[in-house]
Motif scaffolding. Structure first.
Motif, PDB file in Angstrom:
ATOM      1  N   VAL A 583       0.687  -1.126   0.009  1.00 52.18           N
ATOM      2  CA  VAL A 583       0.061   0.043  -0.105  1.00 52.18           C
ATOM      3  C   VAL A 583       0.856   1.063   0.050  1.00 52.18           C
ATOM      4  O   VAL A 583       0.563   2.117  -0.643  1.00 52.18           O
ATOM      5  CB  VAL A 583      -0.836   0.037   1.215  1.00 52.18           C
ATOM      6  N   ASP A 584       1.990   1.190   0.762  1.00 58.94           N
ATOM      7  CA  ASP A 584       2.827   2.224   0.991  1.00 58.94           C
ATOM      8  C   ASP A 584       3.391   2.790  -0.437  1.00 58.94           C
ATOM      9  O   ASP A 584       3.678   3.949  -0.916  1.00 58.94           O
ATOM     10  CB  ASP A 584       4.068   2.149   1.817  1.00 58.94           C
ATOM     11  N   ARG A 586       2.379   2.106  -3.439  1.00 55.73           N
ATOM     12  CA  ARG A 586       1.518   2.638  -4.342  1.00 55.73           C
ATOM     13  C   ARG A 586       0.849   4.022  -3.809  1.00 55.73           C
ATOM     14  O   ARG A 586      -0.119   4.644  -4.370  1.00 55.73           O
ATOM     15  CB  ARG A 586       0.404   1.646  -4.288  1.00 55.73           C
ATOM     16  N   GLY A 587       1.498   4.527  -2.794  1.00 58.76           N
ATOM     17  CA  GLY A 587       1.273   6.062  -2.557  1.00 58.76           C
ATOM     18  C   GLY A 587       0.230   6.152  -1.354  1.00 58.76           C
ATOM     19  O   GLY A 587      -0.380   7.156  -1.371  1.00 58.76           O
ATOM     20  N   GLY A 588      -0.204   4.773  -0.981  1.00 58.24           N
ATOM     21  CA  GLY A 588      -1.194   5.093   0.029  1.00 58.24           C
ATOM     22  C   GLY A 588      -0.880   4.798   1.563  1.00 58.24           C
ATOM     23  O   GLY A 588       0.408   4.995   1.663  1.00 58.24           O
ATOM     24  N   ASN A 589      -1.576   4.841   2.497  1.00 60.53           N
ATOM     25  CA  ASN A 589      -1.270   4.948   3.771  1.00 60.53           C
ATOM     26  C   ASN A 589      -1.182   3.504   4.440  1.00 60.53           C
ATOM     27  O   ASN A 589      -2.578   2.756   4.749  1.00 60.53           O
ATOM     28  CB  ASN A 589      -2.097   5.743   5.003  1.00 60.53           C
ATOM     29  N   GLY A 590      -0.244   2.665   4.289  1.00 63.13           N
ATOM     30  CA  GLY A 590      -0.025   1.275   4.861  1.00 63.13           C
ATOM     31  C   GLY A 590      -0.660   1.006   6.068  1.00 63.13           C
ATOM     32  O   GLY A 590      -1.337  -0.042   6.537  1.00 63.13           O
ATOM     33  N   PHE A 591      -0.254   2.072   6.978  1.00 67.81           N
ATOM     34  CA  PHE A 591      -0.514   1.673   8.488  1.00 67.81           C
ATOM     35  C   PHE A 591      -2.146   1.572   8.504  1.00 67.81           C
ATOM     36  O   PHE A 591      -2.543   0.684   9.185  1.00 67.81           O
ATOM     37  CB  PHE A 591       0.159   2.536   9.385  1.00 67.81           C
ATOM     38  N   LEU A 592      -2.691   2.695   8.286  1.00 73.52           N
ATOM     39  CA  LEU A 592      -4.173   2.907   8.377  1.00 73.52           C
ATOM     40  C   LEU A 592      -4.893   1.727   7.470  1.00 73.52           C
ATOM     41  O   LEU A 592      -5.788   1.110   8.157  1.00 73.52           O
ATOM     42  CB  LEU A 592      -4.501   4.093   7.531  1.00 73.52           C
ATOM     43  N   THR A 593      -4.333   1.362   6.302  1.00 74.04           N
ATOM     44  CA  THR A 593      -5.100   0.559   5.417  1.00 74.04           C
ATOM     45  C   THR A 593      -5.214  -0.897   5.877  1.00 74.04           C
ATOM     46  O   THR A 593      -5.929  -1.783   5.783  1.00 74.04           O
ATOM     47  CB  THR A 593      -4.656   0.500   3.923  1.00 74.04           C
ATOM     48  N   VAL A 594      -3.959  -1.189   6.494  1.00 73.76           N
ATOM     49  CA  VAL A 594      -3.740  -2.689   6.906  1.00 73.76           C
ATOM     50  C   VAL A 594      -3.736  -2.763   8.481  1.00 73.76           C
ATOM     51  O   VAL A 594      -4.551  -3.375   9.148  1.00 73.76           O
ATOM     52  CB  VAL A 594      -2.400  -3.257   6.274  1.00 73.76           C
ATOM     53  N   SER A 595      -2.703  -2.373   9.241  1.00 74.57           N
ATOM     54  CA  SER A 595      -2.695  -2.267  10.602  1.00 74.57           C
ATOM     55  C   SER A 595      -3.753  -1.701  11.270  1.00 74.57           C
ATOM     56  O   SER A 595      -4.271  -2.435  12.183  1.00 74.57           O
ATOM     57  CB  SER A 595      -1.436  -1.867  11.061  1.00 74.57           C
ATOM     58  N   ALA A 596      -4.175  -0.683  11.089  1.00 77.77           N
ATOM     59  CA  ALA A 596      -5.101   0.171  11.788  1.00 77.77           C
ATOM     60  C   ALA A 596      -6.613  -0.504  11.540  1.00 77.77           C
ATOM     61  O   ALA A 596      -7.593  -0.677  12.245  1.00 77.77           O
ATOM     62  CB  ALA A 596      -5.102   1.427  11.385  1.00 77.77           C
ATOM     63  N   ASN A 597      -6.728  -1.168  10.276  1.00 77.55           N
ATOM     64  CA  ASN A 597      -7.969  -1.592   9.798  1.00 77.55           C
ATOM     65  C   ASN A 597      -8.118  -3.077  10.552  1.00 77.55           C
ATOM     66  O   ASN A 597      -9.081  -3.506  11.154  1.00 77.55           O
ATOM     67  CB  ASN A 597      -8.012  -1.772   8.310  1.00 77.55           C
ATOM     68  N   HIS A 598      -7.122  -3.674  10.506  1.00 81.02           N
ATOM     69  CA  HIS A 598      -6.971  -4.933  11.498  1.00 81.02           C
ATOM     70  C   HIS A 598      -7.331  -4.798  12.679  1.00 81.02           C
ATOM     71  O   HIS A 598      -8.267  -5.809  13.398  1.00 81.02           O
ATOM     72  CB  HIS A 598      -5.710  -5.641  11.059  1.00 81.02           C
ATOM     73  N   ALA A 599      -6.806  -3.779  13.329  1.00 81.71           N
ATOM     74  CA  ALA A 599      -6.931  -3.525  14.908  1.00 81.71           C
ATOM     75  C   ALA A 599      -8.451  -3.053  15.004  1.00 81.71           C
ATOM     76  O   ALA A 599      -8.941  -3.561  15.805  1.00 81.71           O
ATOM     77  CB  ALA A 599      -6.071  -2.474  15.370  1.00 81.71           C
ATOM     78  N   ALA A 600      -8.979  -2.297  14.138  1.00 80.52           N
ATOM     79  CA  ALA A 600     -10.299  -1.647  14.442  1.00 80.52           C
ATOM     80  C   ALA A 600     -11.376  -2.691  14.432  1.00 80.52           C
ATOM     81  O   ALA A 600     -12.234  -2.884  14.994  1.00 80.52           O
ATOM     82  CB  ALA A 600     -10.501  -0.696  13.385  1.00 80.52           C
ATOM     83  N   LEU A 601     -11.180  -3.651  13.338  1.00 80.41           N
ATOM     84  CA  LEU A 601     -12.114  -4.785  13.146  1.00 80.41           C
ATOM     85  C   LEU A 601     -12.144  -5.636  14.151  1.00 80.41           C
ATOM     86  O   LEU A 601     -13.231  -6.008  14.887  1.00 80.41           O
ATOM     87  CB  LEU A 601     -11.639  -5.701  11.913  1.00 80.41           C
ATOM     88  N   LEU A 602     -11.185  -6.121  14.902  1.00 83.42           N
ATOM     89  CA  LEU A 602     -10.720  -6.919  16.018  1.00 83.42           C
ATOM     90  C   LEU A 602     -11.313  -6.203  17.375  1.00 83.42           C
ATOM     91  O   LEU A 602     -11.953  -6.795  18.252  1.00 83.42           O
ATOM     92  CB  LEU A 602      -9.382  -7.311  16.419  1.00 83.42           C
TER      93      LEU A 602
END
Length: 666
Positions: A583-584, A586-602
């Motif tokens: 994600v990073d 490709r110009g996105g925010n990898g932390f929010l897109t992957v790590s934060a989304n994973h944490a938010a769902l759990l």
């Protein structure tokens, strides 16, 4: 006759089943019916108590009966499959028989390996475990007893379904009496095809209005050139928050020295000694390579790996070609089964090795579609290095094989992250909605709400004053906070921890500091521990990942859900790290897109353990100050139910004490 509309059918069903009207359930049912009618995808977040099963089953049955088309319902867990097929669908079919003009039919369909294989049982072909040498005499004796019981069960069972066997047996024992789809001889070649449990299940499913299956079967059906599921146009995916992980698991492959040895043993006398010796030698080279290679993600092949893997690939192919032609019809079924299993294992391992080599043929890491990593699996005290390969994303697979050919309804209690559906939609292969109309986006998202009055029923407490969690164990101040909260709650605590190590550490240190029993995941079967937790109000239970999503304990036994830290993925998780890096790049925010989304769902799943019935009350306590202080805190909080929020520990202790005192007076 004309079929009643969804609202009327739902009202009939609710009245027949002794329920009450729920606005969220009605809104969801009508939205599902409209999505099916107008052929667009629908994502529905439906909180606990909404009655979402009925809300999608009613329009699904209506569509199936009205069009004579099968509807597929997919779940992530066995528990929900059983709820649907043993409780919801039987009752609903009876309630809707009159208004629909006939009784709707339903069936459950699982992967072939979930059913007894009569040919394997009667031919006596053993399925050797690649780690068999690690099992002691007691384990092997137990396996012998279990296999004997399974053979006897063959004459008693009508389904041959592993989930109908009680008590169950070990995976190793079950493998002695089952086959995968690749190992199956096929109905035209098997002497037991007329009585085959898997084939009977498929035939029943093909003639049913609703077929209940699982996410893994969806993936297998999507990837297989053969038709596995009955022909269908509508798919309902319950527990949709787990869809990507389940599909990823099915498409993940493994390579190890033990798997090479297993293939060599299966080929046995089917190949010449020279081919067999060459394959064994390739397995020994692989073992040395993996033992000397770094664990974690492989972004490039270690020294010597290209030659070892290419040699293994070639020797597997040579061994496969050394197997003679298929025997003529009427050949000994034991020999035919052994040959098919050997070829299946050889093809599977060969394809996995080719897949790994193909990854590294692309030198630009940003253009790779798979992730390769080495992990050390501990089996009975012995470390076995295993090479794994998984897709960087399954969005493309889902987009082309699921969403292109079917109208898909996705539902769960937790589907919004950061306040909308876009994060999960992207992982499914759907375009971000961004306020587009349904026609432009191809899908719609809706929140069916919840019957809970979150503001009055629960408090979200964040330990803002606590030190942020580190890697050196649970801080003493955090343990003190746990003691205070548990005492105020009178026990009645579900502790959700980010790792098993943390859960065990907390249980060990707190057992001497509180006057309540503390159960810890791993002390017994999880289901047995949950039963004990629910049966005694004072008892507490600590555990990790499966408890974040798998505990349903309404009533006074659960008043406090205690979360030790925000459940970010481990920084050394190779697959999620690779996805974040992609994600990073490709110009996105990898932390929010992957790590934060994973944490938010759990986090949303964990918080959802608290309120399971409309009269439940309590506190969700997150003992991680970052949920109050970090820049991403608002993003995580947006995915949680609208509990009353506070960082005032005295107010929370007082609220828990009032709940405990009130319960004691009743």
């Amino acid at each position: 006759m004309s079929v009643p509309d969804v609202a009327d059918l739902l009202a009939t069903a609710v009245e027949s089943l002794g329920g009450a009207r729920r606005d969220g359930q009605l809104a969801m049912a009508e939205a599902v019916g409209e999505a099916i009618e107008n052929d667009h995808h629908l994502a529905v977040q439906a909180g606990t108590g909404t009655g979402k099963s009925l809300a999608y089953l009613v329009p699904a049955l209506r569509h199936a009966v009205d069009t004579d088309e099968t509807v597929v319902v997919s779940t992530a867990t066995i528990a929900l499959q059983r709820q649907l097929t043993e409780r919801d669908l039987p009752r609903l079919a009876g309630a809707l028989t009159k208004p629909l003009g006939r009784e709707p039919s339903f069936a459950i369909l699982k992967g072939r390996a979930n059913y007894l294989c009569l040919n394997k049982i009667h031919s006596g072909v053993a399925d050797e475990d690649p780690n068999a040498e690690l099992f002691d005499a007691f384990d092997l004796s137990r396996m012998g007893r279990e296999v004997t019981r399974l053979r006897e069960w063959t004459s008693d069972t009508e389904t041959g379904d592993r989930d109908d066997l009680s008590p169950g047996v070990s995976d190793q024992s079950w493998r002695q009496v089952s086959v995968s789809s690749r190992e199956c001889l096929g109905a035209s070649n098997c002497p037991y095809s007329d009585d085959c449990f898997a084939e009977l299940a498929r035939k029943k499913a093909g003639a049913s209005d609703v077929v209940v299956t699982n996410h893994a079967m969806l993936a297998i059906d999507a990837m297989s050139p053969a038709t596995i599921l009955p022909e269908h146009r509508v798919v309902v995916i319950d527990e949709a928050h787990e869809l990507v992980d389940r599909i990823t698991s099915v498409t993940t492959e493994e390579i190890s020295a033990a798997s090479v040895s297993q293939v060599a043993r299966r080929l046995g006398k089917l190949i010449d000694d020279e081919s067999a010796d060459a394959l064994v030698g390739a397995g020994e080279q692989l073992e040395l390579l993996l033992e000397d290679s770094p664990q974690g993600e492989w972004t490039r092949l270690p020294s010597g790996a290209p030659e070892v893997l290419a040699s293994l690939r070639d020797r597997l192919w040579n061994a496969r070609n050394a197997v003679g032609p298929a025997p003529s019809a009427g050949t000994d079924p034991e020999a035919a089964a052994a040959r098919q299993m050997a070829l299946s294992a050889t093809d599977s391992l060969h394809d996995s090795v080719v897949r790994v080599l193909t990854v590294f043929a692309e030198t630009d890491i940003t253009k790779r579609h798979d992730v390769v990593w080495l992990s050390a699996d501990r089996i009975r005290g012995t470390v076995r290095p295993t090479l794994r390969i998984a897709p960087l994303s399954v969005a493309g697979l889902l987009r082309t094989s699921l969403f292109t050919d079917s109208t898909v309804i996705l539902t769960s209690a937790t589907l919004t992250i950061g306040g909308n559906f876009d994060a999960l939609a992207r992982t499914w292969g759907l375009p971000a909605h961004g306020g587009k109309d349904v026609e432009a986006a191809g899908w719609r998202g809706m929140d069916a709400g919840s019957p809970f009055d979150y503001q009055r029923a629960a408090i979200l407490y964040v330990g803002k004053h606590l030190r942020a969690p580190g890697r050196d164990g649970i801080a003493e101040s955090t343990l003190d906070e746990m003691v205070d909260l548990m005492n105020a709650a009178g026990g009645r605590t579900l502790g959700l921890f980010s790792s098993m190590r943390a859960a065990k550490e907390a249980a060990e240190k707190l057992r001497d500091r509180v006057g309540f029993p503390i159960l810890c995941q791993g002390d017994d079967a999880t289901s047995a521990l949950i039963e004990r937790f629910a049966a005694d109000e004072a008892t507490c239970m600590f555990g990790t990942l499966s408890l974040w999503q798998g505990v349903d304990v309404p009533g006074p036994s659960l008043r406090l859900v205690m979360i030790d830290r925000i459940p970010f993925p481990r920084p050394d998780d190779p697959l999620l790290s690779a996805r974040q890096r992609d994600v990073d790049a490709r110009g996105g925010n990898g932390f929010l897109t992957v790590s934060a989304n994973h944490a938010a769902l759990l986090l949303a799943q964990g918080a959802g353990r608290l309120l399971r019935a409309t009269d439940d009350r309590g506190v969700v306590a997150v003992l991680d100050s970052r949920l109050a202080t970090a820049r991403y805190a608002g993003y995580l909080l947006a995915g949680l139910p609208p509990f009353w929020r506070t960082t005032d520990r005295d107010a929370v202790r007082a609220a828990l004490t009032r709940l405990t005192t009130g319960a004691a007076k009743k």
